[in-house]
Design an enzyme around this catalytic site. Structure first.
Site, PDB file in Angstrom:
ATOM      1  N   TYR A  54       0.858  -1.185   0.000  1.00 34.43           N
ATOM      2  CA  TYR A  54       0.000   0.000   0.000  1.00 34.43           C
ATOM      3  C   TYR A  54       0.893   1.234   0.000  1.00 34.43           C
ATOM      4  O   TYR A  54       1.907   1.260  -0.683  1.00 34.43           O
ATOM      5  CB  TYR A  54      -0.977  -0.071   1.187  1.00 34.43           C
ATOM      6  N   LYS A 109     -20.951 -19.957  -9.190  1.00 31.50           N
ATOM      7  CA  LYS A 109     -20.278 -19.933 -10.491  1.00 31.50           C
ATOM      8  C   LYS A 109     -18.866 -19.370 -10.347  1.00 31.50           C
ATOM      9  O   LYS A 109     -17.907 -19.888 -10.935  1.00 31.50           O
ATOM     10  CB  LYS A 109     -21.090 -19.091 -11.475  1.00 31.50           C
TER      11      LYS A 109
END
Length: 404
Positions: A54, A109
């Protein structure tokens, strides 16, 4: 009070099906909090890790992408991310249940993409059924993903939506209910033709259902060289002279009527199945036993409606040499998971901007080839759990991209 649901386990490698008893408590507990999570691929254990992953280190990466947007393909996950998109209008056998109720299916899915294709995936369910609004939403989100898997969108809107997204986005787009089904059907039919001593191109095929899956199955069979394909919808045989077809020449059914039914068959299921080699059911309509008797000897029956096939396998087996369903408790399960993880993985690996007919044909051939060594009436496609499938499909699709 807990209820029990009987769910058959996969029996493709077994001589007889077994039943696994699952309770509602067990099912709902497994979905508590959803089936997906995000995990970091880099360590975040100390200040140095934080400074690299970060701020301030990440600013260097953002500057580099700003200067060269192509770097986003390698320095972010977007190029490897598939979004599973649905408006909840045609979910499983449940119909139009809305976006929120469709989310558990889309989560599943996405989990399959990770398990079988090693691709990151997130579900996006949208509170609109307007094609242009869905397209606009995905165009705005395009920097965040690398491919679009459309799922459970009702016909005929699904055709327009897929076509518009393919034009609007510079990345692979596929409606799996159409093309995943079609690819696996072609693979299975390739094996079934060999088992029954037939040439693929010489088959007479009847497809029951002219919605998303039926049209796509007919398209891929024609592309594979099968010339005699007849479609049925709720009104009977799709024929270019049928009044409702002729009245709407721009419809998918009308377009298919111009390319199929070369013998000009008209009427209903009986007329369509007379002298047919293959029945492929992708609708909820039942096929009568008396009509199966009209098919050629050693016929092929794919009764793919789930959970209730168009005809029970034990009935179809009286007349057919090869029977397939969409269920895991009978041999020859036609399951989309054989196709879509490898198709998307191959397309992304090769940097494809589109999923083309050649890529779908390559995927079908790859699946069919895996079953060749052990072909039998009860084994015309590999099991959905066969670990060879996704890598084989990936390689075949990537090779097709290069060849094109």
């Amino acid at each position: 009070m807990s209820t029990e649901t009987i769910i058959p386990i996969d029996s493709s490698a077994a001589s007889s099906p077994e039943n696994l008893v699952l309770t509602d408590q067990e099912i709902f507990a497994s979905h508590q909090g959803g089936k997906l999570s995000i995990s970091s691929t880099v360590p975040l254990a100390n200040k140095r890790d934080l400074s690299i992953a970060y701020t301030p280190g990440v600013a260097q990466v953002s500057r580099a992408i700003h200067a060269n947007p192509e770097l986003a393909k390698t320095l972010t996950w977007a190029q490897r991310l598939v979004v599973v998109v649905s408006d909840g209008t045609a979910v499983l056998g449940l119909g139009n249940i809305g976006a929120s109720a469709s989310l558990p299916v889309m989560e599943g899915k996405s989990a399959l993409f990770k398990a079988f294709g090693e691709l990151d995936s997130i579900p996006l369910v949208l509170n609109t059924t307007k094609v242009d609004e869905i397209v606009e939403t995905l165009v705005r989100l395009r920097p965040s993903f690398g491919a679009v898997n459309l799922e459970d969108v009702s016909a005929p809107r699904c055709f327009e939506l897929e076509e518009k997204l393919i034009e609007a986005l510079d990345c692979p787009v596929m409606h799996d209910d159409q093309h995943g089904t079609a690819v696996v059907v072609l693979a299975a039919l390739t094996g079934a033709a060999k088992v029954t001593g037939r040439e693929l191109g010489g088959l007479r095929v009847v497809v029951s259902g002219a919605g998303a899956a039926g049209i796509a199955v007919a398209e891929i069979l024609l592309a594979a060289g099968i010339k005699d394909v007849v479609l049925l919808d709720s009104r009977g045989v799709i024929n270019k002279d049928r009044a409702d077809i002729a009245a709407d020449p721009a419809s998918k059914k009308a377009q298919m009527a111009q390319r199929s039914n070369p013998r000009g068959v008209s009427g209903g299921p009986g007329e369509a199945l007379l002298g047919a080699d293959v029945f492929i059911g992708v609708s909820s309509s039942k096929v009568a036993e008396e009509h199966l008797k009209l098919m050629n000897h050693n016929s092929i029956v794919f009764a793919l409606s789930n959970p209730d096939p168009e005809v029970l396998p034990e009935v179809a087996a009286k007349y057919a040499a090869v029977v397939a369903t969409g269920r895991s408790d009978f041999p020859n399960q036609i399951n989309n998971v054989l196709a879509f993880p490898g198709i998307f993985r191959g397309a992304l690996d090769a940097g494809a901007r589109r999923i083309t007919p050649a890529m779908k044909l390559a995927a079908a051939r790859a699946i069919a080839e895996l079953a060749e060594a052990d072909l039998s009436a009860d084994y015309i496609v590999p099991s959905p759990l066969d670990p060879r499938v996704a890598p084989a499909v990936t390689a075949a699709v990537a090779a097709a991209v290069v060849a094109e």
